[in-house]
Structures are given as C-alpha cells and as structure tokens.
Design a protein around this motif. Structure first.
Motif, PDB file in Angstrom:
ATOM      1  N   ASP A 163       0.872  -1.264  -0.176  1.00 44.37           N
ATOM      2  CA  ASP A 163      -0.133   0.199  -0.412  1.00 44.37           C
ATOM      3  C   ASP A 163       0.749   1.601   0.201  1.00 44.37           C
ATOM      4  OD1 ASP A 163      -2.128  -1.508  -0.556  1.00 44.37           O
ATOM      5  OD2 ASP A 163      -1.870  -0.936   2.039  1.00 44.37           O
ATOM      6  N   LEU A 164       0.301   2.303  -0.353  1.00 47.11           N
ATOM      7  CA  LEU A 164       0.959   3.025  -1.212  1.00 47.11           C
ATOM      8  C   LEU A 164       0.360   4.162   0.541  1.00 47.11           C
ATOM      9  CD1 LEU A 164       1.686   3.601  -4.761  1.00 47.11           C
ATOM     10  CD2 LEU A 164       3.112   2.156  -2.957  1.00 47.11           C
ATOM     11  N   ARG A 165       1.710   5.302   0.677  1.00 45.72           N
ATOM     12  CA  ARG A 165       0.546   7.179   1.523  1.00 45.72           C
ATOM     13  C   ARG A 165       1.187   7.782   0.357  1.00 45.72           C
ATOM     14  NH1 ARG A 165       2.404   8.061   6.407  1.00 45.72           N
ATOM     15  NH2 ARG A 165       0.353   9.065   7.096  1.00 45.72           N
ATOM     16  N   ILE A 166       0.369   9.437   1.017  1.00 38.09           N
ATOM     17  CA  ILE A 166       0.746  10.312   0.075  1.00 38.09           C
ATOM     18  C   ILE A 166       1.143  11.444   1.192  1.00 38.09           C
ATOM     19  CG2 ILE A 166      -0.351  12.655  -1.137  1.00 38.09           C
ATOM     20  CD1 ILE A 166      -0.023  10.794  -2.931  1.00 38.09           C
ATOM     21  N   ALA A 167       2.797  12.521   1.794  1.00 42.53           N
ATOM     22  CA  ALA A 167       3.210  12.593   1.716  1.00 42.53           C
ATOM     23  C   ALA A 167       2.518  14.878   1.709  1.00 42.53           C
ATOM     24  CB  ALA A 167       3.915  12.184   1.791  1.00 42.53           C
ATOM     25  N   VAL A 168       2.477  15.621   2.348  1.00 42.85           N
ATOM     26  CA  VAL A 168       2.258  16.685   2.000  1.00 42.85           C
ATOM     27  C   VAL A 168       3.839  17.706   3.343  1.00 42.85           C
ATOM     28  CG1 VAL A 168       0.324  18.744   2.083  1.00 42.85           C
ATOM     29  CG2 VAL A 168      -0.508  16.696   1.987  1.00 42.85           C
ATOM     30  N   VAL A 169       4.265  17.981   1.678  1.00 41.99           N
ATOM     31  CA  VAL A 169       5.757  18.728   1.651  1.00 41.99           C
ATOM     32  C   VAL A 169       5.773  20.037   1.327  1.00 41.99           C
ATOM     33  CG1 VAL A 169       6.686  16.368   2.185  1.00 41.99           C
ATOM     34  CG2 VAL A 169       7.071  17.501  -0.155  1.00 41.99           C
ATOM     35  N   ALA A 170       6.366  20.880   2.300  1.00 45.04           N
ATOM     36  CA  ALA A 170       7.315  21.697   1.835  1.00 45.04           C
ATOM     37  C   ALA A 170       8.728  22.234   2.044  1.00 45.04           C
ATOM     38  CB  ALA A 170       6.435  23.076   1.584  1.00 45.04           C
ATOM     39  N   SER A 171       9.220  23.269   1.917  1.00 41.66           N
ATOM     40  CA  SER A 171      10.843  23.178   1.857  1.00 41.66           C
ATOM     41  C   SER A 171      10.755  24.391   3.377  1.00 41.66           C
ATOM     42  CB  SER A 171      11.414  24.687   1.121  1.00 41.66           C
ATOM     43  OG  SER A 171      10.869  25.524   0.535  1.00 41.66           O
ATOM     44  N   PRO A 230       8.733  16.588 -11.548  1.00 45.61           N
ATOM     45  CA  PRO A 230       8.810  18.123 -11.607  1.00 45.61           C
ATOM     46  C   PRO A 230       8.557  18.778 -10.536  1.00 45.61           C
ATOM     47  CG  PRO A 230       7.741  17.734 -13.309  1.00 45.61           C
ATOM     48  CD  PRO A 230       8.277  16.121 -12.902  1.00 45.61           C
ATOM     49  N   ILE A 231       7.259  17.861 -10.067  1.00 51.39           N
ATOM     50  CA  ILE A 231       6.999  18.841  -8.569  1.00 51.39           C
ATOM     51  C   ILE A 231       7.682  18.752  -7.574  1.00 51.39           C
ATOM     52  CG2 ILE A 231       4.967  18.256  -6.226  1.00 51.39           C
ATOM     53  CD1 ILE A 231       2.815  17.469  -8.764  1.00 51.39           C
ATOM     54  N   VAL A 232       7.542  17.582  -7.001  1.00 50.71           N
ATOM     55  CA  VAL A 232       9.322  17.764  -5.879  1.00 50.71           C
ATOM     56  C   VAL A 232       9.876  18.294  -6.125  1.00 50.71           C
ATOM     57  CG1 VAL A 232      10.502  15.945  -4.911  1.00 50.71           C
ATOM     58  CG2 VAL A 232       8.659  15.076  -5.441  1.00 50.71           C
ATOM     59  N   ARG A 233      10.636  19.016  -7.713  1.00 50.19           N
ATOM     60  CA  ARG A 233      11.722  19.421  -7.893  1.00 50.19           C
ATOM     61  C   ARG A 233      11.371  21.533  -7.541  1.00 50.19           C
ATOM     62  NH1 ARG A 233      13.163  18.721 -12.897  1.00 50.19           N
ATOM     63  NH2 ARG A 233      11.622  20.543 -13.575  1.00 50.19           N
ATOM     64  N   ALA A 234      10.366  21.560  -7.881  1.00 47.32           N
ATOM     65  CA  ALA A 234       9.125  23.033  -7.457  1.00 47.32           C
ATOM     66  C   ALA A 234       9.493  23.138  -6.109  1.00 47.32           C
ATOM     67  CB  ALA A 234       8.188  22.555  -8.338  1.00 47.32           C
ATOM     68  N   CYS A 235       9.024  22.157  -5.613  1.00 43.74           N
ATOM     69  CA  CYS A 235       8.997  21.987  -4.030  1.00 43.74           C
ATOM     70  C   CYS A 235      10.077  22.313  -3.129  1.00 43.74           C
ATOM     71  CB  CYS A 235       8.344  20.681  -3.054  1.00 43.74           C
ATOM     72  SG  CYS A 235       7.715  20.651  -1.450  1.00 43.74           S
ATOM     73  N   LEU A 236      11.211  21.563  -3.762  1.00 48.01           N
ATOM     74  CA  LEU A 236      12.590  21.969  -3.385  1.00 48.01           C
ATOM     75  C   LEU A 236      13.223  23.006  -3.431  1.00 48.01           C
ATOM     76  CD1 LEU A 236      14.494  18.487  -4.292  1.00 48.01           C
ATOM     77  CD2 LEU A 236      14.229  19.479  -1.894  1.00 48.01           C
ATOM     78  N   ALA A 237      12.580  24.178  -4.686  1.00 48.33           N
ATOM     79  CA  ALA A 237      13.175  25.168  -4.613  1.00 48.33           C
ATOM     80  C   ALA A 237      12.456  26.449  -4.223  1.00 48.33           C
ATOM     81  CB  ALA A 237      12.657  25.492  -6.144  1.00 48.33           C
ATOM     82  N   GLY A 238      11.872  25.840  -3.424  1.00 50.73           N
ATOM     83  CA  GLY A 238      10.512  26.682  -2.173  1.00 50.73           C
ATOM     84  C   GLY A 238       8.912  27.155  -2.758  1.00 50.73           C
ATOM     85  N   TYR A 239       8.644  27.000  -4.123  1.00 49.71           N
ATOM     86  CA  TYR A 239       7.382  27.499  -4.989  1.00 49.71           C
ATOM     87  C   TYR A 239       6.506  27.425  -3.866  1.00 49.71           C
ATOM     88  CZ  TYR A 239      10.173  29.625  -8.148  1.00 49.71           C
ATOM     89  OH  TYR A 239      10.920  29.863  -8.925  1.00 49.71           O
ATOM     90  N   GLY A 240       6.107  26.192  -2.538  1.00 49.40           N
ATOM     91  CA  GLY A 240       4.692  26.313  -2.133  1.00 49.40           C
ATOM     92  C   GLY A 240       5.026  24.360  -1.761  1.00 49.40           C
ATOM     93  N   ILE A 241       4.019  24.060  -1.285  1.00 53.68           N
ATOM     94  CA  ILE A 241       3.091  23.064  -1.199  1.00 53.68           C
ATOM     95  C   ILE A 241       2.777  21.363  -1.466  1.00 53.68           C
ATOM     96  CG2 ILE A 241       1.947  21.337   0.478  1.00 53.68           C
ATOM     97  CD1 ILE A 241       1.476  23.638   2.304  1.00 53.68           C
TER      98      ILE A 241
END
Length: 297
Positions: A163-171, A230-241
């Motif tokens: 089974d999988l889970r989602i993570a909600v993350v931001a920098s 690319p969502i993870v990349r943008a998140c690491l760059a501080g663009y949002g959650i």
C-alpha cells in the motif's frame, strides 16, 4: 499468394495500426516511401482503395477496414507462435512491453526488473510512461500497471507493491514566513504545486481522511506539471506545498530539505498491480517478469 503480397499486407496492417506511414516505417525498419509503395502495390493488385489519405490523417475505407480486421489478428498469431518457438531453448527470450505511470516505473519496475535483466540477457523490457489509462490490448502491450482500484475486472491482476501513502511537503524556506497548515482547509492560504491529469485535463484533487472524515481539496498555486518529478523539484526550490507519493520525498525529509505536514490526514491507499488479459497466453518471458515484480510481504 506471392511473398511480396505478404510484405505489402504487413505494411498495410502497420499503417492502420500506427495511423502513420512514418511510424509504420519505423516499426518495420524501412523507409516511409517503401511503406507507401507497398500499400499502393497492394491496392493495385486488389483493384480497390484501402486507405483515404489527407495531408493530416489516414483512414481506412470500408474495404480497408474489412481487410485489416481480417488479417491483423493473423499476423499477431504468427508473431505469438514465433515467440513461442523461440522460447523452446533453455532461457526465456523476447520483449515484454509494459505501460505504466512514471511513479510506478521508477519505484517498482526499475528496481525489480533492472536486477532481473542481468540474469536473463535474452529478455528485453520496453516501458512506456503513460497516464492515459491506455487499452493494453489495442496498444499491443503485454501488461500494464495501475493502482488496485483502477484495474478492470476482466484482467488478471498481480500485486507488485505494498500500500502507498501520500506526503504533503514544503521546503523550510517556504515555511520561513508562513504558518504550516493544521487542517486541509488551511491549504487555501498557501501556494500549492499541482498535477494535471492527462486522462481528462483536470487537476488532481488532494484527498484527505481522518477519523472517518474525508475532505477533497482543489488548491491553487503558480506551478502545474503533468508528472511528479518536477513537482518535487519545484517544492525543493521553495515554490510551495506538494502532494506526492511519500517514497519520492522521504530522503529529502530525512535530510531536512523538506518538512512534512498534515501527516495524520494521509491514509494508506491501494498499491500498484500489474495486469494483463486473461485470454492471452503468457510467454515465458512475461511469466518471468511477473514473478520478479510480484509483491511479497
């Protein structure tokens, strides 16, 4: 029938199947002009038009559609028999074509099958990343990968992941001047990085569940992508959650590059399954691939 007629029939079948002389030529390993010449030769010998050609599209005539539906399955049967004969030697051989979403291809197919192919050098695996829920029979795939609740009932399904889970993350930089969300509704006050679904063009809703309460959020933000990397990349760059499978970001969380929020609202959901038609006899190569991918808890 002369051998050139069989070759011309094969060219015709590939043109209809691919919807393009250029793609048919690539599949056959010949030039587009050779394919065009073959189809015209077939039409001349049969004295009937098989294809309607315009500058933008190719369509079968009634005669062409009848011929295609009659001969295409026979070529498929010949291919299947040749593959079966080839597999009579000691090792499984052949190409296994799989359609899969990007996350499953990276997190399940690659780690499991990269090891397998070292042991079976005569097996080839072709993975097509596709989010459109392709018809694997029409697309001539041997198998597909989907989440458990998305597999059609007439398919054989084999579980290939937990089974999988989602993570909600931001920098940490994103949260430097903002309060992290305490409940999903707080996401309306944040910039969120969205995933566009190619199946119908809409944005993926963010689903949450806690204590029997389910909430569906459609957040807004500056960035929208059609894949998760690319969502993870943008998140690491501080663009949002971001709202992504947790295995994509666990290392970043452990390294302090991302901060997880709303964790208690993210419940497990059905993992990935490999599926294939129940009426299709599996090749030895596909059988070996299925066994390598099978999830063992």
């Amino acid at each position: 029938m002369a051998i050139e007629s069989f070759n011309d029939l094969l060219a015709f079948v590939h043109v209809v199947r691919e919807g393009s002389f250029t793609r048919a030529a690539a599949a056959l390993g010949v030039s587009p002009s050779a394919v065009s010449h073959a189809v015209r030769g077939l039409e001349t010998r049969l004295d009937v038009q098989l294809l309607t050609r315009t500058t933008r599209s190719i369509a079968t005539t009634d005669a062409g559609q009848r011929l295609y539906l009659s001969v295409a399955p026979r070529f498929d049967e010949i291919d299947a028999e040749i593959a079966a004969v080839e597999e009579l030697h000691d090792q499984p051989v052949g190409t296994v074509r799989i359609t899969s979403a990007e996350h499953a291809a990276n997190s399940v197919l690659w780690p499991k099958l990269s090891e397998l192919l070292h042991r079976y050098p005569d097996i080839n695996v072709e993975v097509t990343v596709d989010y459109t829920m392709s018809d694997i029979v029409a697309g001539r795939y041997d198998a597909g990968v989907r989440l458990g609740d998305q597999v059609a009932k007439d398919m054989i399904a084999v579980r290939i992941s937990p089974d999988l889970r989602i993570a909600v993350v931001a920098s940490p930089d994103y949260f430097a001047n903002r309060s992290p969300p305490d409940v999903p509704q707080d996401l309306a006050q944040h910039s969120c990085i969205n995933l566009r679904l190619p199946t119908h063009g809409g944005l993926l809703p963010w689903d949450f569940e806690k204590d029997g309460q389910t909430i569906k959020i459609r957040p807004a933000g500056q960035w929208v992508f059609n894949s998760s990397s690319p969502i993870v990349r943008a998140c690491l760059a501080g663009y949002g959650i971001a709202f992504v499978p947790e295995d994509m970001v666990l290392a970043h969380i452990a390294a302090g590059k991302l901060v997880r929020v709303l964790d208690d609202w993210c419940k497990p959901y059905a993992g990935y399954y490999l599926y294939y038609p129940s009426r299709r006899q599996s090749s030895r190569a596909l059988t070996v691939v299925i066994d390598a991918l099978r999830h063992r808890s």
